[in-house]
Design a protein around this motif. Sequence first.
Motif, PDB file in Angstrom:
ATOM      1  N   ASP A  74       0.879  -1.168   0.000  1.00 30.45           N
ATOM      2  CA  ASP A  74       0.000   0.000   0.000  1.00 30.45           C
ATOM      3  C   ASP A  74       0.910   1.209   0.000  1.00 30.45           C
ATOM      4  O   ASP A  74       1.690   1.409   0.941  1.00 30.45           O
ATOM      5  CB  ASP A  74      -0.908   0.027   1.236  1.00 30.45           C
ATOM      6  N   VAL A  75       0.834   2.006  -1.046  1.00 33.18           N
ATOM      7  CA  VAL A  75       1.779   3.098  -1.242  1.00 33.18           C
ATOM      8  C   VAL A  75       1.056   4.443  -1.131  1.00 33.18           C
ATOM      9  O   VAL A  75       0.100   4.706  -1.875  1.00 33.18           O
ATOM     10  CB  VAL A  75       2.463   2.990  -2.622  1.00 33.18           C
ATOM     11  N   ASP A  76       1.511   5.273  -0.225  1.00 32.53           N
ATOM     12  CA  ASP A  76       0.976   6.630  -0.087  1.00 32.53           C
ATOM     13  C   ASP A  76       1.972   7.621  -0.673  1.00 32.53           C
ATOM     14  O   ASP A  76       3.177   7.533  -0.400  1.00 32.53           O
ATOM     15  CB  ASP A  76       0.742   6.975   1.395  1.00 32.53           C
ATOM     16  N   PHE A  77       1.460   8.559  -1.454  1.00 36.84           N
ATOM     17  CA  PHE A  77       2.320   9.626  -1.956  1.00 36.84           C
ATOM     18  C   PHE A  77       1.471  10.840  -2.293  1.00 36.84           C
ATOM     19  O   PHE A  77       0.242  10.750  -2.403  1.00 36.84           O
ATOM     20  CB  PHE A  77       3.122   9.168  -3.182  1.00 36.84           C
ATOM     21  N   PHE A  78       2.119  11.982  -2.445  1.00 38.36           N
ATOM     22  CA  PHE A  78       1.390  13.206  -2.741  1.00 38.36           C
ATOM     23  C   PHE A  78       1.247  13.358  -4.250  1.00 38.36           C
ATOM     24  O   PHE A  78       2.235  13.326  -4.991  1.00 38.36           O
ATOM     25  CB  PHE A  78       2.100  14.438  -2.173  1.00 38.36           C
ATOM     26  N   SER A  79       0.018  13.521  -4.697  1.00 38.22           N
ATOM     27  CA  SER A  79      -0.259  13.669  -6.122  1.00 38.22           C
ATOM     28  C   SER A  79      -0.373  15.142  -6.488  1.00 38.22           C
ATOM     29  O   SER A  79      -1.202  15.869  -5.927  1.00 38.22           O
ATOM     30  CB  SER A  79      -1.563  12.959  -6.487  1.00 38.22           C
ATOM     31  N   GLN A  80       0.443  15.569  -7.435  1.00 35.21           N
ATOM     32  CA  GLN A  80       0.344  16.939  -7.946  1.00 35.21           C
ATOM     33  C   GLN A  80      -0.946  17.129  -8.742  1.00 35.21           C
ATOM     34  O   GLN A  80      -1.552  18.200  -8.720  1.00 35.21           O
ATOM     35  CB  GLN A  80       1.555  17.250  -8.843  1.00 35.21           C
ATOM     36  N   SER A  81      -1.388  16.101  -9.436  1.00 36.57           N
ATOM     37  CA  SER A  81      -2.586  16.194 -10.271  1.00 36.57           C
ATOM     38  C   SER A  81      -3.849  16.376  -9.436  1.00 36.57           C
ATOM     39  O   SER A  81      -4.790  17.050  -9.850  1.00 36.57           O
ATOM     40  CB  SER A  81      -2.740  14.933 -11.124  1.00 36.57           C
ATOM     41  N   LEU A  82      -3.863  15.746  -8.257  1.00 33.56           N
ATOM     42  CA  LEU A  82      -5.040  15.794  -7.399  1.00 33.56           C
ATOM     43  C   LEU A  82      -4.859  16.711  -6.197  1.00 33.56           C
ATOM     44  O   LEU A  82      -5.812  16.957  -5.450  1.00 33.56           O
ATOM     45  CB  LEU A  82      -5.386  14.377  -6.923  1.00 33.56           C
ATOM     46  N   ASN A  83      -3.608  17.182  -6.004  1.00 32.32           N
ATOM     47  CA  ASN A  83      -3.282  18.120  -4.928  1.00 32.32           C
ATOM     48  C   ASN A  83      -3.623  17.570  -3.541  1.00 32.32           C
ATOM     49  O   ASN A  83      -4.131  18.270  -2.673  1.00 32.32           O
ATOM     50  CB  ASN A  83      -4.012  19.459  -5.147  1.00 32.32           C
ATOM     51  N   ARG A  84      -3.326  16.301  -3.353  1.00 34.38           N
ATOM     52  CA  ARG A  84      -3.554  15.674  -2.052  1.00 34.38           C
ATOM     53  C   ARG A  84      -2.814  14.335  -2.005  1.00 34.38           C
ATOM     54  O   ARG A  84      -2.343  13.836  -3.025  1.00 34.38           O
ATOM     55  CB  ARG A  84      -5.034  15.457  -1.789  1.00 34.38           C
ATOM     56  N   SER A  85      -2.760  13.786  -0.811  1.00 33.46           N
ATOM     57  CA  SER A  85      -2.144  12.484  -0.637  1.00 33.46           C
ATOM     58  C   SER A  85      -3.079  11.412  -1.192  1.00 33.46           C
ATOM     59  O   SER A  85      -4.297  11.461  -1.003  1.00 33.46           O
ATOM     60  CB  SER A  85      -1.888  12.219   0.850  1.00 33.46           C
TER      61      SER A  85
END
Length: 292
Positions: free
Chosen positions: A5-16
Amino acid sequence: MAYFDVDFFSQSLNRSVCCGVFLPTDQGAYLEEEDKKKFKTLYLLHGMTGSRSSWNGMEALWDIAQKYRMAVVMPDGENSFYCDSPLTGNYYGTFIGRELVEFTRNSFPLSDKREDTFIGGLSMGGFGAIVNGLRNPETFGYITAFSSALIKRLILRADEEEGLDFFTRIQYQSMFGLDRIEDFEGSDCDYEALAEKLARSGGKKPVIYMDCGTEDVSLYQANTAFKDLLIDLGYQVVWDSRPGGHDSAFWNDSLKKAAEFLPVEKLELKEGSLMAARLEKRTEAMVRKMTL
């Protein structure tokens, strides 16, 4: 087989954001050095009201990821239809078609070759796989679309009131980023327009697998019609029409058929060997853990 399970910050969605990743890394011990290549990858999109965990109960997915040494990436798509919406600021199309691919390739040993990169999904995810596969033909060489929610006609006649459809007109406008519902026609979410545009461009077209159950009465005709359009436009299409409804039993079978369609090689281990037994036990243990 490993699961992340990978969490990262998405620039496209502007959230984790979070995605699930199957990676058959433990098979390296059973391969000759020249066979230890970067993994071919299937980006797999869930259906409406689902999430990445919707795939956990589908044992066929574990089986094909293991046997075919294929990485599988499963993002959360909410009810976005995996399209960009300037109205909400949710750029799911950009996230799925570009950012997620770039992030996972940088994070895991995934092949960056077009012919090794696949996108697929069921229902709403089938819609998203088709749209994003056609929008990004330089990235995805193959599309697998199961019981796709090809509901263009329904969207264009959407009503203002709740209860008459999946969503109201204003909800469709919001998720697809439309000022008017009529603007869906010819937009970057219009799968028919995208197929025609790519065919006219003369660029490389993804190879496409489509299926739909004959008892899936609300979607069967639309899938058949789109398959016919693709063939008329010169796409290479594998179409499977078989008995079944809009359910997990049908999609488990779809996953098996997709593995036969995709250009992946089955890991051949001698039946009854210690290596085969270890892989089978690891898979069974992980399935039990993930489905509890």
